[in-house]
Motif scaffolding. Structure first.
Motif, PDB file in Angstrom:
ATOM      1  N   VAL A 121       0.838  -1.208   0.000  1.00 50.75           N
ATOM      2  CA  VAL A 121       0.000   0.000   0.000  1.00 50.75           C
ATOM      3  C   VAL A 121       0.866   1.247   0.000  1.00 50.75           C
ATOM      4  O   VAL A 121       0.594   2.219  -0.716  1.00 50.75           O
ATOM      5  CB  VAL A 121      -0.946  -0.006   1.218  1.00 50.75           C
ATOM      6  CG1 VAL A 121      -1.625   1.355   1.389  1.00 50.75           C
ATOM      7  CG2 VAL A 121      -2.003  -1.097   1.070  1.00 50.75           C
ATOM      8  N   LYS A 122       1.935   1.225   0.783  1.00 48.64           N
ATOM      9  CA  LYS A 122       2.817   2.395   0.861  1.00 48.64           C
ATOM     10  C   LYS A 122       3.482   2.666  -0.482  1.00 48.64           C
ATOM     11  O   LYS A 122       3.600   3.816  -0.919  1.00 48.64           O
ATOM     12  CB  LYS A 122       3.872   2.176   1.947  1.00 48.64           C
ATOM     13  CG  LYS A 122       4.699   3.403   2.244  1.00 48.64           C
ATOM     14  CD  LYS A 122       5.597   3.189   3.448  1.00 48.64           C
ATOM     15  CE  LYS A 122       6.365   4.470   3.780  1.00 48.64           C
ATOM     16  NZ  LYS A 122       7.213   4.286   4.988  1.00 48.64           N
TER      17      LYS A 122
ATOM     18  N   ALA B 267      -8.714   3.148  -5.077  1.00 46.42           N
ATOM     19  CA  ALA B 267      -7.829   2.877  -6.211  1.00 46.42           C
ATOM     20  C   ALA B 267      -6.483   2.333  -5.732  1.00 46.42           C
ATOM     21  O   ALA B 267      -5.908   1.430  -6.352  1.00 46.42           O
ATOM     22  CB  ALA B 267      -7.627   4.149  -7.028  1.00 46.42           C
ATOM     23  N   ILE B 268      -5.967   2.888  -4.625  1.00 43.15           N
ATOM     24  CA  ILE B 268      -4.675   2.430  -4.089  1.00 43.15           C
ATOM     25  C   ILE B 268      -4.756   0.975  -3.670  1.00 43.15           C
ATOM     26  O   ILE B 268      -3.897   0.153  -4.006  1.00 43.15           O
ATOM     27  CB  ILE B 268      -4.243   3.330  -2.918  1.00 43.15           C
ATOM     28  CG1 ILE B 268      -3.893   4.735  -3.422  1.00 43.15           C
ATOM     29  CG2 ILE B 268      -3.050   2.719  -2.175  1.00 43.15           C
ATOM     30  CD1 ILE B 268      -3.631   5.739  -2.314  1.00 43.15           C
ATOM     31  N   PHE B 269      -5.808   0.613  -2.929  1.00 36.78           N
ATOM     32  CA  PHE B 269      -5.935  -0.754  -2.436  1.00 36.78           C
ATOM     33  C   PHE B 269      -6.237  -1.730  -3.572  1.00 36.78           C
ATOM     34  O   PHE B 269      -5.758  -2.866  -3.564  1.00 36.78           O
ATOM     35  CB  PHE B 269      -7.021  -0.828  -1.353  1.00 36.78           C
ATOM     36  CG  PHE B 269      -6.520  -0.493   0.021  1.00 36.78           C
ATOM     37  CD1 PHE B 269      -6.387  -1.469   0.997  1.00 36.78           C
ATOM     38  CD2 PHE B 269      -6.162   0.801   0.346  1.00 36.78           C
ATOM     39  CE1 PHE B 269      -5.918  -1.165   2.265  1.00 36.78           C
ATOM     40  CE2 PHE B 269      -5.692   1.131   1.602  1.00 36.78           C
ATOM     41  CZ  PHE B 269      -5.564   0.151   2.572  1.00 36.78           C
ATOM     42  N   GLN B 270      -7.009  -1.290  -4.570  1.00 36.45           N
ATOM     43  CA  GLN B 270      -7.292  -2.175  -5.705  1.00 36.45           C
ATOM     44  C   GLN B 270      -6.037  -2.455  -6.512  1.00 36.45           C
ATOM     45  O   GLN B 270      -5.864  -3.561  -7.033  1.00 36.45           O
ATOM     46  CB  GLN B 270      -8.360  -1.543  -6.597  1.00 36.45           C
ATOM     47  CG  GLN B 270      -9.769  -1.621  -6.025  1.00 36.45           C
ATOM     48  CD  GLN B 270     -10.799  -0.982  -6.941  1.00 36.45           C
ATOM     49  OE1 GLN B 270     -10.461  -0.167  -7.791  1.00 36.45           O
ATOM     50  NE2 GLN B 270     -12.069  -1.339  -6.769  1.00 36.45           N
TER      51      GLN B 270
ATOM     52  N   ILE C 134      -5.925  -5.800  -2.953  1.00 37.78           N
ATOM     53  CA  ILE C 134      -6.423  -5.962  -1.587  1.00 37.78           C
ATOM     54  C   ILE C 134      -7.891  -5.564  -1.594  1.00 37.78           C
ATOM     55  O   ILE C 134      -8.230  -4.402  -1.793  1.00 37.78           O
ATOM     56  CB  ILE C 134      -5.639  -5.089  -0.590  1.00 37.78           C
ATOM     57  CG1 ILE C 134      -4.151  -5.427  -0.638  1.00 37.78           C
ATOM     58  CG2 ILE C 134      -6.177  -5.275   0.830  1.00 37.78           C
ATOM     59  CD1 ILE C 134      -3.283  -4.513   0.219  1.00 37.78           C
ATOM     60  N   THR C 135      -8.775  -6.524  -1.409  1.00 32.91           N
ATOM     61  CA  THR C 135     -10.212  -6.272  -1.469  1.00 32.91           C
ATOM     62  C   THR C 135     -10.861  -6.540  -0.121  1.00 32.91           C
ATOM     63  O   THR C 135     -10.246  -7.125   0.780  1.00 32.91           O
ATOM     64  CB  THR C 135     -10.867  -7.150  -2.538  1.00 32.91           C
ATOM     65  OG1 THR C 135     -10.618  -8.537  -2.218  1.00 32.91           O
ATOM     66  CG2 THR C 135     -10.298  -6.847  -3.915  1.00 32.91           C
TER      67      THR C 135
ATOM     68  N   ARG D 166      -9.400   1.685   5.284  1.00 31.28           N
ATOM     69  CA  ARG D 166      -8.411   2.133   4.289  1.00 31.28           C
ATOM     70  C   ARG D 166      -7.859   3.509   4.662  1.00 31.28           C
ATOM     71  O   ARG D 166      -6.642   3.743   4.609  1.00 31.28           O
ATOM     72  CB  ARG D 166      -9.062   2.193   2.896  1.00 31.28           C
ATOM     73  CG  ARG D 166      -9.539   0.877   2.347  1.00 31.28           C
ATOM     74  CD  ARG D 166      -9.784   0.979   0.841  1.00 31.28           C
ATOM     75  NE  ARG D 166     -10.711   2.025   0.484  1.00 31.28           N
ATOM     76  CZ  ARG D 166     -12.016   1.862   0.288  1.00 31.28           C
ATOM     77  NH1 ARG D 166     -12.545   0.657   0.447  1.00 31.28           N
ATOM     78  NH2 ARG D 166     -12.784   2.883  -0.069  1.00 31.28           N
ATOM     79  N   CYS D 167      -8.748   4.411   5.027  1.00 29.69           N
ATOM     80  CA  CYS D 167      -8.315   5.775   5.371  1.00 29.69           C
ATOM     81  C   CYS D 167      -7.482   5.794   6.653  1.00 29.69           C
ATOM     82  O   CYS D 167      -6.508   6.549   6.758  1.00 29.69           O
ATOM     83  CB  CYS D 167      -9.524   6.692   5.513  1.00 29.69           C
ATOM     84  SG  CYS D 167     -10.384   7.004   3.958  1.00 29.69           S
ATOM     85  N   ALA D 168      -7.859   4.959   7.632  1.00 29.34           N
ATOM     86  CA  ALA D 168      -7.094   4.903   8.883  1.00 29.34           C
ATOM     87  C   ALA D 168      -5.672   4.413   8.621  1.00 29.34           C
ATOM     88  O   ALA D 168      -4.706   4.907   9.215  1.00 29.34           O
ATOM     89  CB  ALA D 168      -7.804   3.986   9.880  1.00 29.34           C
TER      90      ALA D 168
END
Length: 338
Positions: free
Chosen positions: A69-70, A83-86, A90-91, A98-100
């Motif tokens: 993610v980073k 979009a970042i996690f997709q 990572i679903t 996600r925001c935390a």
């Protein structure tokens, strides 16, 4: 005994009309043959402007996934958390999680602003909500224009930026810039358009009416039945080209006048469901920082994105109007969370 299904759109519209006529929630429940608590819960949910949250088990993120993610946040500046996690495959992670996670490694830039509402604006918004509370919104055509540019809307691009990183530079084009002006409408579960305003044309009263004649009236409205035309209500905002005496008189000659032309309150984009359609289209055409090399390319992207919006999505937007009106009244004319 199984749980009763949620009220349909027509049932919700009847509930709103009964309440608008002064019926109590208890009497409305009897007329609709619903439990009294169901009617009270409908009123509370409409005033809140959102559905009741359903808690789901949160997915745990591994250390390896955190590193992915980073890296993705560093490679995709101004992208959304989804979009970042997709991009990391990572679903199943809710937005709050996600925001935390991203707050520990990034920050959000450019918050959206809305013009302030004064007392007069709020009173007019309340009067509008009271006037149209009994309206059958499935008969209303909601219209608006949207401008799309090659690089994304001015001041709209925002997203997560890794700590220690600088926001990417968005250079202004010296030549070949500009944008495409798009007009569309939605009614019930149908999308009208989108139609493209000719490049270089500034919409004044005359050009706006000519544009409607060449697109909306010639390509869509003329094909409708007489009964449809008799019942349809045309909605447009208070842009100068829309609200001028010339445009009002021209629409009247087309049969769109008096109660068939909806009066619109000032500073009220939050009450127009087509604004939500514009958001859907913009998120699609500018996802992952997408930019375009020509106006024709960005127009093609708009058309493709509009085709992907199905009737159920449009119906959800148009059926949200009863709740929007109740929310405006509950907030005494203030902005609603749409």
């Amino acid at each position: 005994m199984g749980q009763k299904k949620d009220s349909t759109g027509s049932e919700r519209s009847k509930i709103v009309r009964y309440l608008a006529e002064g019926c109590s929630s208890l009497k409305t429940a009897k007329l609709q043959k619903h439990d009294h608590r169901t009617i009270k819960r409908f009123i509370q949910n409409s005033q809140q402007g959102r559905k009741k949250r359903v808690d789901k088990p949160r997915r745990k993120i591994t250390a390896h996934e955190l590193r992915k993610v980073k890296r993705a946040a560093a490679k995709m500046p101004l992208a959304t958390s989804l979009a970042i996690f997709q991009s990391c495959n990572i679903t199943g992670v809710p937005k709050s999680t996600r925001c935390a996670i991203l707050r520990d490694m990034a920050k959000v830039r450019k918050a959206e602003r809305r013009p302030p509402l004064n007392k007069t604006h709020k009173l007019k918004r309340q009067d509008w909500a009271k006037k149209y509370l009994k309206t059958d919104f499935s008969k209303v055509l909601w219209t608006d224009e949207m401008r799309v540019s090659l690089d994304g809307p001015d001041g709209w691009a925002r997203g997560w930026i890794g700590k220690g990183q600088r926001a990417p530079v968005r250079l202004r084009r010296q030549q070949g810039g500009g944008g495409v002006l798009v007009w569309a409408g939605i009614i019930k579960d149908e999308l009208v358009g989108p139609f493209r305003v000719e490049d270089g044309v500034k919409l004044n009263s005359q050009s706006y009416c000519q544009f409607l004649e060449d697109t909306f009236f010639m390509q869509w409205y003329r094909k409708k039945s007489a009964s449809f035309k008799k019942n349809m209500i045309f909605m447009q905002d208070n842009a100068p080209s829309h609200a001028s005496k010339y445009s009002t008189a021209w629409l009247a000659r087309k049969g769109i006048k008096e109660e068939k032309l909806m009066k619109w309150p000032p500073r009220s984009p939050d009450l127009n469901p087509i604004e939500n359609l514009w958001s859907i289209i913009k998120c699609e055409i500018y996802k992952q920082g997408k930019r375009y090399t020509s106006l024709n390319r960005v127009w093609e992207a708009v058309v493709a994105a509009a085709r992907n919006v199905d009737g159920e999505q449009i119906k959800t937007l148009t059926e949200s109007m009863d709740g929007r009106l109740l929310s405006v009244l509950a907030k005494k004319g203030g902005y609603i969370g749409r």
